[in-house]
Write an enzyme that holds these catalytic residues in place. Sequence first.
Site, PDB file in Angstrom:
ATOM      1  N   ASP A  17       0.911  -1.298   0.065  1.00 28.00           N
ATOM      2  CA  ASP A  17      -0.195  -0.039   0.098  1.00 28.00           C
ATOM      3  C   ASP A  17       0.933   1.170   0.007  1.00 28.00           C
ATOM      4  O   ASP A  17       2.116   1.204  -0.090  1.00 28.00           O
ATOM      5  CB  ASP A  17      -1.005   0.094   1.199  1.00 28.00           C
ATOM      6  CG  ASP A  17      -0.267   0.114   2.447  1.00 28.00           C
ATOM      7  OD1 ASP A  17       0.812   0.374   2.580  1.00 28.00           O
ATOM      8  OD2 ASP A  17      -1.240   0.267   3.402  1.00 28.00           O
ATOM      9  N   CYS A  74       2.929  -3.516   4.009  1.00 26.86           N
ATOM     10  CA  CYS A  74       2.077  -2.072   4.433  1.00 26.86           C
ATOM     11  C   CYS A  74       2.837  -1.501   5.498  1.00 26.86           C
ATOM     12  O   CYS A  74       4.131  -1.682   5.621  1.00 26.86           O
ATOM     13  CB  CYS A  74       0.578  -2.590   4.722  1.00 26.86           C
ATOM     14  SG  CYS A  74       0.412  -3.685   6.216  1.00 26.86           S
ATOM     15  N   THR A  76       2.373  -1.456   8.729  1.00 29.78           N
ATOM     16  CA  THR A  76       2.877  -2.326  10.017  1.00 29.78           C
ATOM     17  C   THR A  76       3.116  -4.067   9.612  1.00 29.78           C
ATOM     18  O   THR A  76       3.954  -4.548  10.176  1.00 29.78           O
ATOM     19  CB  THR A  76       1.700  -2.705  11.184  1.00 29.78           C
ATOM     20  OG1 THR A  76       0.699  -3.103  10.444  1.00 29.78           O
ATOM     21  CG2 THR A  76       1.761  -1.230  11.686  1.00 29.78           C
ATOM     22  N   HIS A 107      10.379 -24.217   8.946  1.00 30.30           N
ATOM     23  CA  HIS A 107       9.564 -24.907   9.528  1.00 30.30           C
ATOM     24  C   HIS A 107       8.280 -24.710   9.038  1.00 30.30           C
ATOM     25  O   HIS A 107       7.075 -25.461   9.223  1.00 30.30           O
ATOM     26  CB  HIS A 107       9.577 -24.511  11.048  1.00 30.30           C
ATOM     27  CG  HIS A 107      10.640 -25.087  11.801  1.00 30.30           C
ATOM     28  ND1 HIS A 107      10.717 -25.194  13.345  1.00 30.30           N
ATOM     29  CD2 HIS A 107      11.781 -25.951  11.339  1.00 30.30           C
ATOM     30  CE1 HIS A 107      11.890 -25.710  13.489  1.00 30.30           C
ATOM     31  NE2 HIS A 107      12.446 -26.105  12.637  1.00 30.30           N
TER      32      HIS A 107
HETATM   33  C1  RB5 Z   1      -2.241   2.575   6.503  1.00 29.29           C
HETATM   34  O1  RB5 Z   1      -2.287   3.708   7.034  1.00 29.29           O
HETATM   35  C2  RB5 Z   1      -2.033   1.379   7.388  1.00 29.29           C
HETATM   36  O2  RB5 Z   1      -3.164   1.122   8.035  1.00 29.29           O
HETATM   37  C3  RB5 Z   1      -1.656  -0.075   6.834  1.00 29.29           C
HETATM   38  O3  RB5 Z   1      -0.356   0.295   5.876  1.00 29.29           O
HETATM   39  C4  RB5 Z   1      -1.022  -0.936   7.317  1.00 29.29           C
HETATM   40  O4  RB5 Z   1      -0.374  -0.744   8.371  1.00 29.29           O
HETATM   41  C5  RB5 Z   1      -2.286  -1.765   7.799  1.00 29.29           C
HETATM   42  O5  RB5 Z   1      -2.157  -2.859   8.855  1.00 29.29           O
END
Ligand code: RB5
Length: 153
Positions: A17, A74, A76, A107
Amino acid sequence: MSKDKTPYESPVVIGCDHAAYPLKEAIKAFLQEKGVDVVDAGCHGLESVNYPDFAKEVAGKVSDGTYPRGILLCGTGLGMSMAANRFKGIRAALVSDGFSARMSRMHNDSNILVMGARVIGESLALDLVQTWMETPFEGGRHLDRLQMFDSFK
Ligand code: RB5
């Protein structure tokens, strides 16, 4: 492939993303330099997008056998891993350290590597990609265990 290129499994499909767009570009270049055919499922810029669209694109195409492996990124890594693991046969591993990256292959035979671009830096991410690409699955008792959760509805 020239002699100095690592014979990594190829192609690899990659998606992200907006939060991870620069990291996706860095990983793409890193893998292409190693001779890997990288299929870029987007996104293609910094404008806000919905990560499940890209999780679906990558995990769907690993799930249906179009590609053997994928990478999802993304902010996180949490949303991408949750979404990807809804697909049949997907073993998406959210990783931020070398030991876990290695073990996710040895594993768990992880077929999608997930990382959080707001959690780790680019150098570590590239190192984790390298470890993940180079580490084989051990099979044996681990295969039996994977088959157990593959049967879950
Ligand atoms: C985007 O702001 C964020 O929510 C996305 O990149 C991700 O971390 C979602 O789990």
